[in-house]
Scaffold this motif. Structure first.
Motif, PDB file in Angstrom:
ATOM      1  N   CYS A   6       0.854  -1.194   0.000  1.00 25.96           N
ATOM      2  CA  CYS A   6       0.000   0.000   0.000  1.00 25.96           C
ATOM      3  C   CYS A   6       0.890   1.243   0.000  1.00 25.96           C
ATOM      4  O   CYS A   6       1.847   1.304   0.764  1.00 25.96           O
ATOM      5  CB  CYS A   6      -0.907  -0.018   1.229  1.00 25.96           C
ATOM      6  SG  CYS A   6      -1.869   1.500   1.411  1.00 25.96           S
ATOM      7  N   ASN A   8       0.406   3.988   1.283  1.00 26.62           N
ATOM      8  CA  ASN A   8       0.329   4.702   2.561  1.00 26.62           C
ATOM      9  C   ASN A   8       0.783   3.865   3.753  1.00 26.62           C
ATOM     10  O   ASN A   8       1.299   4.400   4.723  1.00 26.62           O
ATOM     11  CB  ASN A   8      -1.104   5.168   2.798  1.00 26.62           C
ATOM     12  CG  ASN A   8      -1.600   6.038   1.675  1.00 26.62           C
ATOM     13  OD1 ASN A   8      -0.981   7.036   1.342  1.00 26.62           O
ATOM     14  ND2 ASN A   8      -2.682   5.635   1.056  1.00 26.62           N
ATOM     15  N   CYS A   9       0.559   2.557   3.695  1.00 26.32           N
ATOM     16  CA  CYS A   9       0.772   1.702   4.866  1.00 26.32           C
ATOM     17  C   CYS A   9       1.946   0.736   4.725  1.00 26.32           C
ATOM     18  O   CYS A   9       2.359   0.138   5.705  1.00 26.32           O
ATOM     19  CB  CYS A   9      -0.486   0.888   5.151  1.00 26.32           C
ATOM     20  SG  CYS A   9      -1.978   1.874   5.248  1.00 26.32           S
ATOM     21  N   HIS A  59      -7.432  -0.218  -0.110  1.00 25.58           N
ATOM     22  CA  HIS A  59      -6.966  -0.835   1.136  1.00 25.58           C
ATOM     23  C   HIS A  59      -8.099  -0.737   2.153  1.00 25.58           C
ATOM     24  O   HIS A  59      -8.088   0.097   3.053  1.00 25.58           O
ATOM     25  CB  HIS A  59      -5.696  -0.142   1.623  1.00 25.58           C
ATOM     26  CG  HIS A  59      -5.008  -0.893   2.706  1.00 25.58           C
ATOM     27  ND1 HIS A  59      -3.904  -0.399   3.345  1.00 25.58           N
ATOM     28  CD2 HIS A  59      -5.253  -2.110   3.265  1.00 25.58           C
ATOM     29  CE1 HIS A  59      -3.505  -1.275   4.259  1.00 25.58           C
ATOM     30  NE2 HIS A  59      -4.317  -2.315   4.227  1.00 25.58           N
ATOM     31  N   CYS A  63      -5.956   1.909   5.381  1.00 26.89           N
ATOM     32  CA  CYS A  63      -6.137   3.354   5.238  1.00 26.89           C
ATOM     33  C   CYS A  63      -7.380   3.716   4.425  1.00 26.89           C
ATOM     34  O   CYS A  63      -7.745   4.877   4.363  1.00 26.89           O
ATOM     35  CB  CYS A  63      -4.890   3.959   4.600  1.00 26.89           C
ATOM     36  SG  CYS A  63      -4.568   3.360   2.923  1.00 26.89           S
TER      37      CYS A  63
HETATM   38 ZN   LIG Z   1      -3.162   1.513   3.249  1.00 28.23          ZN
END
Ligand SMILES: [Zn+2]
Length: 119
Positions: A6, A8-9, A59, A63
């Protein structure tokens, strides 16, 4: 188990994600001028590519943000992950929407649609 990275993650189990269909399907510039068939094609017709394919993922257990992924549909190998609104890295895949516009309907297919409307 696949690991999706991901944006962001970071790397997470594939079970945290949901598939969102083909990426880069552009909204028509003049939707009011489309025929019913053209509108249906925009809504429902998607590529069924064997090999590299640009697709959207969310996701959903993390997120909750969307992103694009280029994945090989044969080997499941992930070639690239990039943000929404971005284009895939050069050489991986062309935006499918640009290819779809150059394919006219087959005349026999169009006439079958008209014949079934009167039933
Ligand atoms: Zn994420």
């Amino acid at each position: 188990m696949l690991l999706f990275s991901c944006p962001n993650c970071g790397p997470r189990n594939e079970t945290e994600f949901h598939y969102g269909g083909q990426a880069h399907v552009a909204y028509p510039e003049q939707p009011g001028e489309l025929s019913d068939r053209e509108w249906a094609e925009y809504l429902f017709y998607r590529k069924n590519t064997k090999g590299l394919f640009a697709e959207r993922w969310v996701h959903s257990a993390g997120c909750r943000k969307w992103f694009n992924m280029v994945r090989d549909t044969v080997s499941y190998e992930i070639q690239a992950i990039y943000g929404m609104g971005e284009q895939p890295p050069e050489g991986l895949t062309a935006p499918p929407a640009a290819q779809a516009k150059s394919q006219p309907l087959a005349p026999a297919e169009a006439s079958n649609t008209n014949a079934s409307e009167g039933v």
